[in-house]
Design a protein around this motif. Structure first.
Motif, mmCIF file in Angstrom:
data_model
loop_
_atom_site.group_PDB
_atom_site.id
_atom_site.type_symbol
_atom_site.label_atom_id
_atom_site.label_comp_id
_atom_site.label_asym_id
_atom_site.label_seq_id
_atom_site.Cartn_x
_atom_site.Cartn_y
_atom_site.Cartn_z
ATOM 1 N N ALA A 69 -12.183 -44.192 -10.615
ATOM 2 C CA ALA A 69 -11.885 -42.795 -9.981
ATOM 3 C C ALA A 69 -11.104 -43.130 -8.700
ATOM 4 C CB ALA A 69 -13.170 -42.233 -9.561
ATOM 5 N N SER A 89 -11.516 -35.830 -5.220
ATOM 6 C CA SER A 89 -11.731 -37.094 -6.051
ATOM 7 C C SER A 89 -11.227 -36.695 -7.537
ATOM 8 C CB SER A 89 -13.026 -37.527 -5.902
ATOM 9 O OG SER A 89 -13.991 -36.604 -6.483
ATOM 10 N N ILE A 90 -10.883 -37.663 -8.172
ATOM 11 C CA ILE A 90 -10.421 -37.535 -9.575
ATOM 12 C C ILE A 90 -10.756 -38.652 -10.210
ATOM 13 C CG2 ILE A 90 -8.141 -38.156 -9.116
ATOM 14 C CD1 ILE A 90 -7.168 -36.115 -11.155
ATOM 15 N N THR A 91 -11.274 -38.684 -11.628
ATOM 16 C CA THR A 91 -11.561 -39.726 -12.404
ATOM 17 C C THR A 91 -10.455 -40.022 -13.154
ATOM 18 O OG1 THR A 91 -12.419 -38.366 -14.333
ATOM 19 C CG2 THR A 91 -14.049 -39.028 -12.454
ATOM 20 N N GLY A 122 -10.329 -39.684 -16.208
ATOM 21 C CA GLY A 122 -10.323 -38.599 -17.522
ATOM 22 C C GLY A 122 -9.541 -37.574 -17.003
ATOM 23 N N GLY A 123 -9.643 -37.292 -15.533
ATOM 24 C CA GLY A 123 -9.068 -36.092 -14.882
ATOM 25 C C GLY A 123 -10.005 -35.084 -14.360
ATOM 26 N N ASN A 124 -11.221 -35.556 -14.374
ATOM 27 C CA ASN A 124 -12.126 -34.590 -13.833
ATOM 28 C C ASN A 124 -12.190 -34.724 -11.969
ATOM 29 O OD1 ASN A 124 -13.608 -34.074 -16.342
ATOM 30 N ND2 ASN A 124 -14.647 -35.899 -16.272
ATOM 31 N N THR A 125 -12.117 -33.538 -11.534
ATOM 32 C CA THR A 125 -11.961 -33.271 -10.103
ATOM 33 C C THR A 125 -12.972 -32.697 -9.475
ATOM 34 O OG1 THR A 125 -10.663 -31.027 -10.547
ATOM 35 C CG2 THR A 125 -9.349 -33.163 -10.500
ATOM 36 N N ASN A 126 -13.023 -33.147 -8.221
ATOM 37 C CA ASN A 126 -14.107 -32.426 -7.206
ATOM 38 C C ASN A 126 -13.358 -32.202 -5.939
ATOM 39 O OD1 ASN A 126 -16.732 -31.592 -6.545
ATOM 40 N ND2 ASN A 126 -16.765 -33.507 -5.384
ATOM 41 N N TYR A 127 -13.540 -31.099 -5.293
ATOM 42 C CA TYR A 127 -13.062 -30.717 -4.096
ATOM 43 C C TYR A 127 -13.921 -30.372 -3.011
ATOM 44 C CZ TYR A 127 -8.638 -30.622 -6.745
ATOM 45 O OH TYR A 127 -7.413 -30.642 -7.522
ATOM 46 N N LYS A 175 -10.511 -25.935 -1.419
ATOM 47 C CA LYS A 175 -10.450 -25.281 -2.558
ATOM 48 C C LYS A 175 -9.176 -24.348 -2.657
ATOM 49 C CE LYS A 175 -14.854 -26.454 -4.470
ATOM 50 N NZ LYS A 175 -16.350 -25.956 -4.963
ATOM 51 N N SER A 182 -4.155 -35.088 -8.219
ATOM 52 C CA SER A 182 -3.752 -35.546 -9.428
ATOM 53 C C SER A 182 -3.594 -36.934 -9.525
ATOM 54 C CB SER A 182 -2.443 -34.755 -9.946
ATOM 55 O OG SER A 182 -1.224 -35.189 -8.792
#
Length: 122
Positions: free
Chosen positions: A33, A50-52, A54-59, A64, A70
């Protein structure tokens, strides 16, 4: 062994945009990540996004709808597109990466960039 190099900070007017980049290099086996934190004078460091891999995001709630995180896994690079910037976005922005090195044998460690200044002002 691992280095994070940040770029893209600067001075921008309210309502403007900036794009931050962070490239990881060194003895990297994989990156689980990546994320961006920021710290304003007199305030604690906080997670922005943040982003993993695999593309999972958190803001953070405060960004937001305005910021987009990305990544380019092939380049070990994460980006933060910042639109509709506000004066309260002014801070030093730090890149973070959770990395499994070629010598870690499965262990994951946190690495940090040196920070890049973002100033939003008229």
């Amino acid at each position: 062994q691992v280095q994070l190099v940040e770029s893209g900070g600067g001075l921008v007017q309210p309502g403007g945009s900036l794009r931050l980049s962070c490239a990881a290099s060194g003895s990297i086996f994989s990156i689980n990540a990546m994320g961006w934190y920021r710290q304003a004078p007199g305030k604690q460091r906080e997670l922005v996004a943040s982003i993993t891999s695999g593309g999972n995001t958190n803001y953070a709630d405060s960004v937001k709808g305005r910021f987009t995180i990305s990544r380019d896994n092939a380049k070990n690079t994460v980006y933060l597109q910042m639109n509709s910037l506000k004066p309260e976005d002014t801070a030093v922005y730090y890149c973070n990466a959770r990395i499994r090195t070629t010598q870690s044998l499965g262990a994951i460690y946190d690495y940090w960039g040196q920070g890049t200044q973002v100033t939003v002002s008229s």
